[in-house]
Design an enzyme around this catalytic site. Structure first.
Site, mmCIF file in Angstrom:
data_model
loop_
_atom_site.group_PDB
_atom_site.id
_atom_site.type_symbol
_atom_site.label_atom_id
_atom_site.label_comp_id
_atom_site.label_asym_id
_atom_site.label_seq_id
_atom_site.Cartn_x
_atom_site.Cartn_y
_atom_site.Cartn_z
ATOM 1 N N HIS A 176 -54.596 108.353 27.603
ATOM 2 C CA HIS A 176 -53.415 109.088 28.079
ATOM 3 C C HIS A 176 -51.857 108.631 27.678
ATOM 4 O O HIS A 176 -51.810 107.365 27.890
ATOM 5 C CB HIS A 176 -53.897 109.360 29.262
ATOM 6 C CG HIS A 176 -53.902 108.391 30.295
ATOM 7 N ND1 HIS A 176 -52.736 107.907 30.744
ATOM 8 C CD2 HIS A 176 -54.810 107.504 30.671
ATOM 9 C CE1 HIS A 176 -52.932 106.773 31.350
ATOM 10 N NE2 HIS A 176 -54.226 106.467 31.200
ATOM 11 N N GLY A 228 -56.942 103.112 38.489
ATOM 12 C CA GLY A 228 -58.489 103.484 38.412
ATOM 13 C C GLY A 228 -58.867 104.760 38.379
ATOM 14 O O GLY A 228 -58.244 105.774 37.615
ATOM 15 N N ARG A 233 -54.580 112.748 33.929
ATOM 16 C CA ARG A 233 -53.825 112.298 33.058
ATOM 17 C C ARG A 233 -54.213 112.376 31.641
ATOM 18 O O ARG A 233 -53.522 112.581 30.869
ATOM 19 C CB ARG A 233 -53.257 110.736 33.544
ATOM 20 C CG ARG A 233 -54.406 109.928 33.642
ATOM 21 C CD ARG A 233 -54.051 108.739 34.432
ATOM 22 N NE ARG A 233 -54.752 107.553 34.742
ATOM 23 C CZ ARG A 233 -55.807 107.256 35.594
ATOM 24 N NH1 ARG A 233 -55.653 108.161 36.481
ATOM 25 N NH2 ARG A 233 -56.321 106.039 35.485
ATOM 26 N N GLU A 286 -61.342 106.059 33.833
ATOM 27 C CA GLU A 286 -60.759 104.595 33.965
ATOM 28 C C GLU A 286 -61.988 103.774 34.520
ATOM 29 O O GLU A 286 -62.666 104.412 35.312
ATOM 30 C CB GLU A 286 -59.474 104.685 34.449
ATOM 31 C CG GLU A 286 -58.676 103.208 34.795
ATOM 32 C CD GLU A 286 -58.461 102.557 33.351
ATOM 33 O OE1 GLU A 286 -59.670 102.088 32.679
ATOM 34 O OE2 GLU A 286 -57.549 102.440 32.860
ATOM 35 N N TYR A 303 -60.866 100.552 39.904
ATOM 36 C CA TYR A 303 -60.356 99.461 40.465
ATOM 37 C C TYR A 303 -60.567 99.053 41.872
ATOM 38 O O TYR A 303 -59.640 98.086 42.385
ATOM 39 C CB TYR A 303 -58.680 99.614 39.945
ATOM 40 C CG TYR A 303 -58.427 98.663 38.787
ATOM 41 C CD1 TYR A 303 -58.765 97.310 38.761
ATOM 42 C CD2 TYR A 303 -57.676 99.191 37.732
ATOM 43 C CE1 TYR A 303 -58.232 96.376 37.507
ATOM 44 C CE2 TYR A 303 -57.374 98.518 36.700
ATOM 45 C CZ TYR A 303 -57.660 97.068 36.586
ATOM 46 O OH TYR A 303 -57.223 96.333 35.494
ATOM 47 N N LYS A 344 -49.007 95.754 40.926
ATOM 48 C CA LYS A 344 -49.694 94.874 40.093
ATOM 49 C C LYS A 344 -48.664 93.581 40.012
ATOM 50 O O LYS A 344 -49.335 92.538 39.973
ATOM 51 C CB LYS A 344 -49.721 95.192 38.527
ATOM 52 C CG LYS A 344 -50.804 96.399 38.444
ATOM 53 C CD LYS A 344 -50.820 96.922 36.787
ATOM 54 C CE LYS A 344 -51.990 98.109 36.927
ATOM 55 N NZ LYS A 344 -52.073 98.684 35.574
ATOM 56 N N HIS A 349 -59.092 106.187 28.936
ATOM 57 C CA HIS A 349 -58.143 105.539 29.478
ATOM 58 C C HIS A 349 -58.193 103.934 28.967
ATOM 59 O O HIS A 349 -58.884 103.531 28.188
ATOM 60 C CB HIS A 349 -58.757 105.531 31.181
ATOM 61 C CG HIS A 349 -58.612 106.792 31.612
ATOM 62 N ND1 HIS A 349 -57.714 107.254 32.452
ATOM 63 C CD2 HIS A 349 -59.701 107.719 31.473
ATOM 64 C CE1 HIS A 349 -58.105 108.354 32.891
ATOM 65 N NE2 HIS A 349 -59.236 108.933 32.220
ATOM 66 N N GLY A 350 -57.180 103.206 29.442
ATOM 67 C CA GLY A 350 -57.045 101.795 28.900
ATOM 68 C C GLY A 350 -58.497 100.878 28.946
ATOM 69 O O GLY A 350 -58.619 100.423 28.028
HETATM 70 O O1 LIG Z 1 -55.890 101.751 36.178
HETATM 71 C C1 LIG Z 1 -54.920 101.423 35.896
HETATM 72 O O2 LIG Z 1 -54.063 100.720 36.568
HETATM 73 C C2 LIG Z 1 -54.184 101.437 34.365
HETATM 74 O O3 LIG Z 1 -54.786 102.491 33.883
HETATM 75 C C3 LIG Z 1 -55.124 100.254 33.471
HETATM 76 O O4 LIG Z 1 -54.754 99.177 33.989
HETATM 77 P P1 LIG Z 1 -54.894 97.866 33.617
HETATM 78 O O5 LIG Z 1 -53.856 97.789 32.135
HETATM 79 O O6 LIG Z 1 -54.086 97.069 34.508
HETATM 80 O O7 LIG Z 1 -56.153 97.440 33.474
#
Ligand SMILES: O=C(O)[C@H](O)COP(=O)(O)O
Length: 249
Positions: free
Chosen positions: A10, A23, A61, A88, A91, A99, A183-184
């Site tokens: 996204h 997350g 997203r 995702e 988290y 972060k 997602h990432g």
């Molecule tokens: O969920 C998150 O914070 C991001 O979409 C991915 O986060 P990361 O790159 O810290 O794993």
């Protein structure tokens, strides 16, 4: 016989912009993320892609990114599936935390373990926490044993790959051209599997927002090659900036 699959993370979300662990939190795209999503659609259009079916998560997203891509391609009519399995990585109790400040408090090495290691789980959300997915009606039909309170990448892979094998792979083998907007970390799980990356190699993989990733697959749907629809420079800069989100501030 060879096949092709398009993956797309996204566009930038509001919490990406604010550098917060996201997350399963359902935050929307930032203004920049909306532009990235449209640009991804433009890139796919310029390269002549057309899709038969689209898959995304149940998080807005990704859904909104898919809408923008299909709008740009004038293909808003194709069948679209929203699947929680493409969400995702969950988290856990890190969701909502900054972060950079988390790295300052616990150290960059610990944050790297939480963000990029294969099998380290972030701290769990309590089942009574209103953010736990069991309180969210969109997951009402998901068995409670499948609803995470926090996931490692290994846990994420354990839901993404059965979805790949049960839903996506059969459609690709049937000749359908799919786009998967996710997602990432759900994409890192899929890429780990397709490319056969080791638990160590996956630590270094950062997937940028809004850049289409084209996979060429063999008859067993293993990756033969992959490339981003963006210049090497753009990809390197954007991937480095994702990696840098875990630096102490
Ligand atoms: O969920 C998150 O914070 C991001 O979409 C991915 O986060 P990361 O790159 O810290 O794993």
């Amino acid at each position: 016989m060879s096949f092709r699959l398009i993956l797309l993370r996204h566009g930038e979300s509001i919490w990406n912009q604010e550098n917060l662990f996201t997350g399963w939190t359902d935050v929307d795209l930032s203004e920049r993320g909306k532009e990235e999503a449209l640009r991804a659609g433009e890139r796919l259009k310029e390269a002549g892609f057309r899709f038969d079916e689209a898959y995304t998560s149940v998080l807005k997203r990704s859904i909104r990114t898919l809408w923008s891509v299909l709008d740009r391609l004038d293909q808003m009519w194709i069948p679209t599936v929203c699947a929680w399995q493409l969400n995702e990585r969950h988290y856990g109790a890190l969701q909502g935390l900054d972060k950079g400040q988390t790295a300052h408090k616990y150290g960059e090495d610990q944050v790297l373990l939480w963000r990029r290691s294969y099998d380290v789980r972030p701290p769990l959300l309590s089942p009574n926490d209103p953010r736990h997915p069991r309180h969210d009606p969109r997951y009402a039909s998901v068995a409670s044993k499948d609803l995470p309170a926090a996931e490692s990448l290994k846990d994420t892979l354990a839901r993404v790959i059965p979805y790949w094998e049960g839903e996506l792979a059969p459609r690709i083998l049937a000749g359908k051209q799919l786009i998967v907007v996710a997602h990432g970390n759900s994409l890192r799980a899929l890429v780990k599997y397709l490319d056969g990356l080791s638990d160590e190699e996956i630590v270094r993989l950062n997937i940028p927002t809004g850049m289409p990733l084209i996979y060429e697959l063999d008859s067993d749907l293993r990756a033969v090659s992959h490339r981003y629809l963006a210049s090497d420079d753009e990809v390197a800069r954007a991937s480095a900036s994702v990696a840098a989100q875990g630096r102490a501030r």
